[in-house]
Scaffold this motif. Structure first.
Motif, PDB file in Angstrom:
ATOM      1  N   GLU A   1      37.305  -8.984 -20.759  1.00  0.00           N
ATOM      2  CA  GLU A   1      36.011  -9.632 -20.902  1.00  0.00           C
ATOM      3  C   GLU A   1      35.222  -9.541 -19.607  1.00  0.00           C
ATOM      4  OE1 GLU A   1      35.898 -13.475 -22.653  1.00  0.00           O
ATOM      5  OE2 GLU A   1      37.440 -12.950 -24.113  1.00  0.00           O
ATOM      6  N   ALA A   2      35.923  -9.644 -18.501  1.00  0.00           N
ATOM      7  CA  ALA A   2      35.259  -9.572 -17.196  1.00  0.00           C
ATOM      8  C   ALA A   2      36.310  -9.263 -16.154  1.00  0.00           C
ATOM      9  CB  ALA A   2      34.570 -10.885 -16.876  1.00  0.00           C
ATOM     10  N   PHE A   3      35.854  -8.805 -15.008  1.00  0.00           N
ATOM     11  CA  PHE A   3      36.739  -8.713 -13.859  1.00  0.00           C
ATOM     12  C   PHE A   3      35.974  -9.191 -12.642  1.00  0.00           C
ATOM     13  CE2 PHE A   3      35.016  -4.458 -14.405  1.00  0.00           C
ATOM     14  CZ  PHE A   3      34.736  -4.025 -13.128  1.00  0.00           C
ATOM     15  N   TYR A   4      36.674  -9.326 -11.536  1.00  0.00           N
ATOM     16  CA  TYR A   4      36.128  -9.987 -10.358  1.00  0.00           C
ATOM     17  C   TYR A   4      36.195  -9.058  -9.154  1.00  0.00           C
ATOM     18  CZ  TYR A   4      36.730 -13.929 -13.428  1.00  0.00           C
ATOM     19  OH  TYR A   4      36.652 -14.763 -14.514  1.00  0.00           O
ATOM     20  N   VAL A   5      35.164  -9.110  -8.336  1.00  0.00           N
ATOM     21  CA  VAL A   5      35.129  -8.302  -7.125  1.00  0.00           C
ATOM     22  C   VAL A   5      35.019  -9.240  -5.929  1.00  0.00           C
ATOM     23  CG1 VAL A   5      32.623  -7.918  -7.266  1.00  0.00           C
ATOM     24  CG2 VAL A   5      34.034  -6.360  -5.938  1.00  0.00           C
ATOM     25  N   LEU A   6      35.821  -8.976  -4.924  1.00  0.00           N
ATOM     26  CA  LEU A   6      35.804  -9.716  -3.669  1.00  0.00           C
ATOM     27  C   LEU A   6      34.898  -8.941  -2.722  1.00  0.00           C
ATOM     28  CD1 LEU A   6      37.235 -12.210  -2.530  1.00  0.00           C
ATOM     29  CD2 LEU A   6      39.050 -10.722  -1.732  1.00  0.00           C
ATOM     30  N   GLU A   7      33.803  -9.592  -2.273  1.00  0.00           N
ATOM     31  CA  GLU A   7      32.791  -8.906  -1.478  1.00  0.00           C
ATOM     32  C   GLU A   7      32.558  -9.608  -0.142  1.00  0.00           C
ATOM     33  OE1 GLU A   7      29.798  -7.135  -4.818  1.00  0.00           O
ATOM     34  OE2 GLU A   7      29.619  -9.273  -4.407  1.00  0.00           O
ATOM     35  N   ALA A   8      32.162  -8.816   0.851  1.00  0.00           N
ATOM     36  CA  ALA A   8      31.806  -9.333   2.170  1.00  0.00           C
ATOM     37  C   ALA A   8      30.321  -9.068   2.403  1.00  0.00           C
ATOM     38  CB  ALA A   8      32.635  -8.658   3.263  1.00  0.00           C
ATOM     39  N   LYS A   9      29.665 -10.016   3.046  1.00  0.00           N
ATOM     40  CA  LYS A   9      28.230  -9.882   3.325  1.00  0.00           C
ATOM     41  C   LYS A   9      28.047  -8.966   4.531  1.00  0.00           C
ATOM     42  CE  LYS A   9      24.060 -12.621   3.631  1.00  0.00           C
ATOM     43  NZ  LYS A   9      23.505 -13.977   3.580  1.00  0.00           N
TER      44      LYS A   9
ATOM     45  N   SER B   1      39.777  -4.933  -3.664  1.00  0.00           N
ATOM     46  CA  SER B   1      38.497  -5.591  -3.892  1.00  0.00           C
ATOM     47  C   SER B   1      38.342  -6.076  -5.330  1.00  0.00           C
ATOM     48  CB  SER B   1      37.346  -4.626  -3.590  1.00  0.00           C
ATOM     49  OG  SER B   1      37.371  -4.235  -2.249  1.00  0.00           O
ATOM     50  N   TYR B   2      39.028  -5.465  -6.278  1.00  0.00           N
ATOM     51  CA  TYR B   2      38.818  -5.753  -7.696  1.00  0.00           C
ATOM     52  C   TYR B   2      40.039  -6.422  -8.315  1.00  0.00           C
ATOM     53  CZ  TYR B   2      34.866  -2.686  -7.016  1.00  0.00           C
ATOM     54  OH  TYR B   2      33.704  -2.135  -6.552  1.00  0.00           O
ATOM     55  N   TYR B   3      39.776  -7.436  -9.161  1.00  0.00           N
ATOM     56  CA  TYR B   3      40.837  -8.221  -9.794  1.00  0.00           C
ATOM     57  C   TYR B   3      40.475  -8.489 -11.245  1.00  0.00           C
ATOM     58  CZ  TYR B   3      42.224  -8.832  -4.996  1.00  0.00           C
ATOM     59  OH  TYR B   3      42.603  -8.583  -3.706  1.00  0.00           O
TER      60      TYR B   3
ATOM     61  N   ARG C   1      33.103 -11.979   8.328  1.00  0.00           N
ATOM     62  CA  ARG C   1      31.847 -12.092   7.591  1.00  0.00           C
ATOM     63  C   ARG C   1      32.030 -13.057   6.419  1.00  0.00           C
ATOM     64  NH1 ARG C   1      28.738  -7.451   8.707  1.00  0.00           N
ATOM     65  NH2 ARG C   1      29.874  -5.852   9.807  1.00  0.00           N
ATOM     66  N   PRO C   2      30.921 -13.584   5.870  1.00  0.00           N
ATOM     67  CA  PRO C   2      31.038 -14.395   4.655  1.00  0.00           C
ATOM     68  C   PRO C   2      31.645 -13.568   3.526  1.00  0.00           C
ATOM     69  CG  PRO C   2      28.871 -14.659   5.642  1.00  0.00           C
ATOM     70  CD  PRO C   2      29.557 -13.542   6.374  1.00  0.00           C
ATOM     71  N   ILE C   3      32.481 -14.197   2.717  1.00  0.00           N
ATOM     72  CA  ILE C   3      33.165 -13.520   1.614  1.00  0.00           C
ATOM     73  C   ILE C   3      32.889 -14.303   0.334  1.00  0.00           C
ATOM     74  CG2 ILE C   3      35.409 -12.836   0.682  1.00  0.00           C
ATOM     75  CD1 ILE C   3      36.378 -12.622   3.592  1.00  0.00           C
ATOM     76  N   ARG C   4      32.643 -13.575  -0.744  1.00  0.00           N
ATOM     77  CA  ARG C   4      32.413 -14.229  -2.038  1.00  0.00           C
ATOM     78  C   ARG C   4      33.192 -13.508  -3.129  1.00  0.00           C
ATOM     79  NH1 ARG C   4      26.334 -12.305  -3.966  1.00  0.00           N
ATOM     80  NH2 ARG C   4      26.914 -10.152  -4.419  1.00  0.00           N
ATOM     81  N   ILE C   5      33.342 -14.201  -4.246  1.00  0.00           N
ATOM     82  CA  ILE C   5      33.927 -13.613  -5.453  1.00  0.00           C
ATOM     83  C   ILE C   5      32.798 -13.526  -6.473  1.00  0.00           C
ATOM     84  CG2 ILE C   5      35.561 -13.926  -7.334  1.00  0.00           C
ATOM     85  CD1 ILE C   5      37.253 -15.611  -5.353  1.00  0.00           C
ATOM     86  N   ARG C   6      32.607 -12.341  -7.012  1.00  0.00           N
ATOM     87  CA  ARG C   6      31.560 -12.154  -8.015  1.00  0.00           C
ATOM     88  C   ARG C   6      32.183 -11.694  -9.318  1.00  0.00           C
ATOM     89  NH1 ARG C   6      28.088  -7.707  -9.271  1.00  0.00           N
ATOM     90  NH2 ARG C   6      29.045  -6.555  -7.549  1.00  0.00           N
ATOM     91  N   LYS C   7      31.805 -12.357 -10.394  1.00  0.00           N
ATOM     92  CA  LYS C   7      32.298 -12.004 -11.718  1.00  0.00           C
ATOM     93  C   LYS C   7      31.438 -10.884 -12.274  1.00  0.00           C
ATOM     94  CE  LYS C   7      33.353 -14.088 -16.183  1.00  0.00           C
ATOM     95  NZ  LYS C   7      33.339 -15.350 -16.948  1.00  0.00           N
ATOM     96  N   ILE C   8      32.108  -9.839 -12.753  1.00  0.00           N
ATOM     97  CA  ILE C   8      31.419  -8.690 -13.328  1.00  0.00           C
ATOM     98  C   ILE C   8      31.737  -8.651 -14.826  1.00  0.00           C
ATOM     99  CG2 ILE C   8      31.205  -6.183 -13.344  1.00  0.00           C
ATOM    100  CD1 ILE C   8      32.093  -6.225 -10.425  1.00  0.00           C
ATOM    101  N   LYS C   9      30.699  -8.663 -15.636  1.00  0.00           N
ATOM    102  CA  LYS C   9      30.884  -8.593 -17.093  1.00  0.00           C
ATOM    103  C   LYS C   9      30.593  -7.188 -17.559  1.00  0.00           C
ATOM    104  CE  LYS C   9      29.778 -13.356 -18.003  1.00  0.00           C
ATOM    105  NZ  LYS C   9      28.982 -14.282 -18.771  1.00  0.00           N
ATOM    106  N   GLU C  10      31.298  -6.774 -18.565  1.00  0.00           N
ATOM    107  CA  GLU C  10      31.091  -5.436 -19.140  1.00  0.00           C
ATOM    108  C   GLU C  10      30.295  -5.566 -20.419  1.00  0.00           C
ATOM    109  OE1 GLU C  10      32.774  -2.141 -18.505  1.00  0.00           O
ATOM    110  OE2 GLU C  10      32.865  -2.891 -16.492  1.00  0.00           O
TER     111      GLU C  10
END
Length: 110
Positions: free
Chosen positions: A42-50, A71-73, A101-110
């Motif tokens: 349904e979705a996966f998550y990417v760990l990103e740095a600013k 980076s991807y989970y 750097r700041p780090i966030r988790i972003r949900k990616i939907k397909e």
């Protein structure tokens, strides 16, 4: 997804004969590549740095000196655990403190 790491939560897709033949034909055209068919999530998550104002990149591209960094989970819990571990590593390693750097988790939907 650029990384060559399979997640334990991935499930192999069941393919009909004609779908398998199409996949094998694509493998022949691509050359020395083996394709694996998995069920969509349904979705996966990417760990990103600013890296700049309103600019985020996957952590594996930003912290290239950390070998094996993903980076991807496929589940949010794994992404959260990895974020915590990465932040601890960055805070505890003198050579990495200066590039923290700041780090966030972003949900990616397909």
């Amino acid at each position: 997804m650029r990384e060559g790491i399979l997640d334990k939560n991935m499930k192999l897709a069941r393919l009909r004969d004609e779908e398998l033949e199409a996949l094998q034909e694509l493998e022949r055209r691509l050359g020395d590549i083996c394709l694996i068919a998995v069920e969509k999530t349904e979705a996966f998550y990417v760990l990103e740095a600013k890296v700049g104002p309103n600019t985020w990149k996957p952590v594996a591209e930003v912290y290239t000196e950390i070998e094996g960094l993903r980076s991807y989970y496929f589940d949010e819990d794994s992404a959260r655990l990895s974020k915590g571990a990465l932040k601890s590593l960055l805070a505890s390693t003198d050579s990495l403190k200066r590039i923290k750097r700041p780090i966030r988790i972003r949900k990616i939907k397909e």
